[in-house]
Design a protein around this motif. Structure first.
Motif, PDB file in Angstrom:
ATOM      1  N   LEU A  24       0.841  -1.191   0.000  1.00  0.00           N
ATOM      2  CA  LEU A  24       0.000   0.000   0.000  1.00  0.00           C
ATOM      3  C   LEU A  24       0.874   1.239   0.000  1.00  0.00           C
ATOM      4  O   LEU A  24       1.951   1.253   0.591  1.00  0.00           O
ATOM      5  CB  LEU A  24      -0.889   0.046   1.252  1.00  0.00           C
ATOM      6  CG  LEU A  24      -1.888  -1.091   1.468  1.00  0.00           C
ATOM      7  CD1 LEU A  24      -2.515  -0.961   2.849  1.00  0.00           C
ATOM      8  CD2 LEU A  24      -2.968  -1.079   0.397  1.00  0.00           C
ATOM      9  N   ILE A  25       0.412   2.300  -0.673  1.00  0.00           N
ATOM     10  CA  ILE A  25       1.044   3.618  -0.577  1.00  0.00           C
ATOM     11  C   ILE A  25       0.023   4.535   0.069  1.00  0.00           C
ATOM     12  O   ILE A  25      -1.110   4.664  -0.416  1.00  0.00           O
ATOM     13  CB  ILE A  25       1.477   4.150  -1.957  1.00  0.00           C
ATOM     14  CG1 ILE A  25       2.587   3.260  -2.524  1.00  0.00           C
ATOM     15  CG2 ILE A  25       1.975   5.579  -1.841  1.00  0.00           C
ATOM     16  CD1 ILE A  25       3.077   3.687  -3.885  1.00  0.00           C
ATOM     17  N   ILE A  26       0.413   5.176   1.184  1.00  0.00           N
ATOM     18  CA  ILE A  26      -0.522   5.937   2.018  1.00  0.00           C
ATOM     19  C   ILE A  26      -0.035   7.364   2.214  1.00  0.00           C
ATOM     20  O   ILE A  26       1.156   7.605   2.415  1.00  0.00           O
ATOM     21  CB  ILE A  26      -0.690   5.243   3.396  1.00  0.00           C
ATOM     22  CG1 ILE A  26      -1.154   3.801   3.206  1.00  0.00           C
ATOM     23  CG2 ILE A  26      -1.644   6.017   4.293  1.00  0.00           C
ATOM     24  CD1 ILE A  26      -1.041   2.944   4.447  1.00  0.00           C
ATOM     25  N   ASP A  27      -0.959   8.305   2.167  1.00  0.00           N
ATOM     26  CA  ASP A  27      -0.659   9.699   2.493  1.00  0.00           C
ATOM     27  C   ASP A  27      -0.583   9.814   4.016  1.00  0.00           C
ATOM     28  O   ASP A  27      -1.599   9.622   4.704  1.00  0.00           O
ATOM     29  CB  ASP A  27      -1.754  10.616   1.945  1.00  0.00           C
ATOM     30  CG  ASP A  27      -1.429  12.089   2.126  1.00  0.00           C
ATOM     31  OD1 ASP A  27      -1.918  12.902   1.342  1.00  0.00           O
ATOM     32  OD2 ASP A  27      -0.681  12.426   3.084  1.00  0.00           O
ATOM     33  N   PRO A  28       0.593  10.140   4.611  1.00  0.00           N
ATOM     34  CA  PRO A  28       0.720  10.173   6.071  1.00  0.00           C
ATOM     35  C   PRO A  28      -0.047  11.317   6.722  1.00  0.00           C
ATOM     36  O   PRO A  28      -0.317  11.276   7.922  1.00  0.00           O
ATOM     37  CB  PRO A  28       2.235  10.327   6.290  1.00  0.00           C
ATOM     38  CG  PRO A  28       2.717  10.996   5.048  1.00  0.00           C
ATOM     39  CD  PRO A  28       1.855  10.475   3.935  1.00  0.00           C
ATOM     40  N   GLU A  29      -0.389  12.334   5.938  1.00  0.00           N
ATOM     41  CA  GLU A  29      -1.111  13.477   6.498  1.00  0.00           C
ATOM     42  C   GLU A  29      -2.600  13.172   6.637  1.00  0.00           C
ATOM     43  O   GLU A  29      -3.202  13.406   7.682  1.00  0.00           O
ATOM     44  CB  GLU A  29      -0.908  14.711   5.611  1.00  0.00           C
ATOM     45  CG  GLU A  29       0.545  15.106   5.403  1.00  0.00           C
ATOM     46  CD  GLU A  29       1.252  15.430   6.716  1.00  0.00           C
ATOM     47  OE1 GLU A  29       0.588  15.912   7.660  1.00  0.00           O
ATOM     48  OE2 GLU A  29       2.464  15.178   6.810  1.00  0.00           O
ATOM     49  N   SER A  30      -3.193  12.650   5.571  1.00  0.00           N
ATOM     50  CA  SER A  30      -4.637  12.404   5.586  1.00  0.00           C
ATOM     51  C   SER A  30      -4.995  10.962   5.931  1.00  0.00           C
ATOM     52  O   SER A  30      -6.110  10.684   6.370  1.00  0.00           O
ATOM     53  CB  SER A  30      -5.237  12.746   4.218  1.00  0.00           C
ATOM     54  OG  SER A  30      -4.751  11.853   3.228  1.00  0.00           O
ATOM     55  N   GLY A  31      -4.038  10.057   5.739  1.00  0.00           N
ATOM     56  CA  GLY A  31      -4.317   8.635   5.953  1.00  0.00           C
ATOM     57  C   GLY A  31      -4.987   7.969   4.768  1.00  0.00           C
ATOM     58  O   GLY A  31      -5.343   6.803   4.830  1.00  0.00           O
ATOM     59  N   ILE A  56      -7.098   4.787   5.704  1.00  0.00           N
ATOM     60  CA  ILE A  56      -6.538   3.570   6.288  1.00  0.00           C
ATOM     61  C   ILE A  56      -7.225   3.203   7.605  1.00  0.00           C
ATOM     62  O   ILE A  56      -7.208   2.049   8.027  1.00  0.00           O
ATOM     63  CB  ILE A  56      -5.000   3.725   6.496  1.00  0.00           C
ATOM     64  CG1 ILE A  56      -4.362   2.376   6.847  1.00  0.00           C
ATOM     65  CG2 ILE A  56      -4.696   4.773   7.548  1.00  0.00           C
ATOM     66  CD1 ILE A  56      -4.435   1.370   5.733  1.00  0.00           C
ATOM     67  N   SER A  57      -7.881   4.192   8.251  1.00  0.00           N
ATOM     68  CA  SER A  57      -8.575   3.929   9.513  1.00  0.00           C
ATOM     69  C   SER A  57      -9.761   2.985   9.331  1.00  0.00           C
ATOM     70  O   SER A  57     -10.225   2.375  10.287  1.00  0.00           O
ATOM     71  CB  SER A  57      -9.054   5.245  10.140  1.00  0.00           C
ATOM     72  OG  SER A  57      -9.966   5.906   9.285  1.00  0.00           O
TER      73      SER A  57
END
Length: 333
Positions: A24-31, A56-57
């Motif tokens: 997975l590639i995830i935006d750490p700011e928005s999730g 991701i939540s």
């Protein structure tokens, strides 16, 4: 479509599509999930349209506050290894190990995460505490390579994948000592770790290379009625895809840094050589030197072009071993 976006598509095609590892590639700011490979779609049971853009939540069972903190730790490289509970589309909860770290993408950092389903391994660990009959059932149910031995290394039981690693059947290995199947240095290390597990009552995890494949090996203590360790259960999982992916991103990041540093001075060198060439006569002997320098500068330009198109990690034979193969890794000859 921008060149960076095209590059991203090429990388995803090469790294994601052909790997059995869940990525997975995830935006750490928005999730938000930016991308997911086919293995992730199969595992989480979502279509790509459903998964891309999902927070991701919705998958991770941690609270939003806890999840945000863990993503921040990964972004700042304080931690790269996590254990989570992930929820599938059908509501099933799976135990997972996540290897996650920051990667530059579109001029900002994203989290590149490799997910490994350890539900079966955790279930197997719980089963180990119950009875030997259940241990045997567990050994044959898991996809991991599993070996059950006494503390001296005599094999009590193992599953078929574990036997196939040594080109044997389980029946051919049961009753023999592990030292029959390992060379002396490898068995000495394994025996030392088994002794440590026996003394400390704690599991040990280490990595081992075998026949050009990388394995994560976990040694678990098995207790008797007197609460003493009299057996060791060994789980081995193939993590070659994870290792290869780490090399790919290391190569891509290195290539990007080299290109950024080389491009501008290389253009200046070529420009000045062309100006010198225009200001000297055709019969000037220095023209030969200028042409030679231009040829080498253009060669460097071709190398930087290949570096910007790296999408995979390939090597070639060299006098002192294997080295990085720019042509194969970039697809440009």
């Amino acid at each position: 479509m921008s060149s960076e976006r095209q590059k991203k598509n090429v990388i995803c095609e090469s790294l994601f599509k052909n790997s059995h590892a869940i990525m997975l590639i995830i935006d750490p700011e928005s999730g938000s999930i930016i991308d997911a490979n086919p293995a992730a779609l199969k595992f989480y049971q979502y279509s790509k349209k459903e998964l891309i853009g999902m927070n991701i939540s919705k998958i991770n069972t941690l609270s939003e506050k806890e999840l945000k903190q863990e993503m921040e730790n990964s972004k700042l490289e304080k931690r790269s290894y996590f254990k989570f509970h992930h929820r599938l589309k059908n509501g099933e909860i799976r135990d997972v190990e996540v290897y996650s770290g920051p990667v530059k993408f579109d001029n900002h950092k994203v989290l590149y995460s490799i997910v490994h389903d350890i539900t079966e391994k955790n279930q197997a660990q719980d089963i180990l505490k119950k009875s030997e009959s259940t241990i045997r059932a567990m050994i044959n149910a898991t996809k991991s390579l599993v070996y059950l031995s006494d503390i001296e290394g005599n094999i009590i039981n193992l599953n078929t994948p574990g036997a196939l690693l040594f080109n044997n059947s389980p029946q051919e290995m049961i009753g023999k000592n592990l030292n029959v199947f390992f060379n002396e240095p490898d068995f000495s290390k394994l025996k030392s770790l088994m002794n440590e597990v026996t003394e400390t009552h704690n599991p040990i995890i280490y990595q081992k290379e075998h026949r050009k494949r990388h394995y994560e090996v976990t040694l678990y203590p098995v207790f008797n009625k007197s609460n003493q360790v009299d057996r060791i259960c060994v789980f081995a999982n193939d993590i070659t895809d994870l290792k290869t992916t780490e090399k790919v991103f290391a190569a891509i990041e290195t290539a990007g840094g080299i290109c950024n540093e080389m491009t501008q001075p290389l253009q200046i060198i070529i420009g000045n050589l062309e100006l010198l060439k225009l200001n000297i006569k055709n019969d000037d002997p220095n023209r030969l030197f200028i042409n030679a320098m231009l040829s080498q500068a253009e060669r460097l330009g071709a190398i930087t072009k290949k570096l910007t198109h790296i999408t995979r990690y390939e090597t070639k034979k060299y006098t002192k071993g294997n080295i990085f193969d720019i042509d194969k890794s970039s697809g440009i000859k």
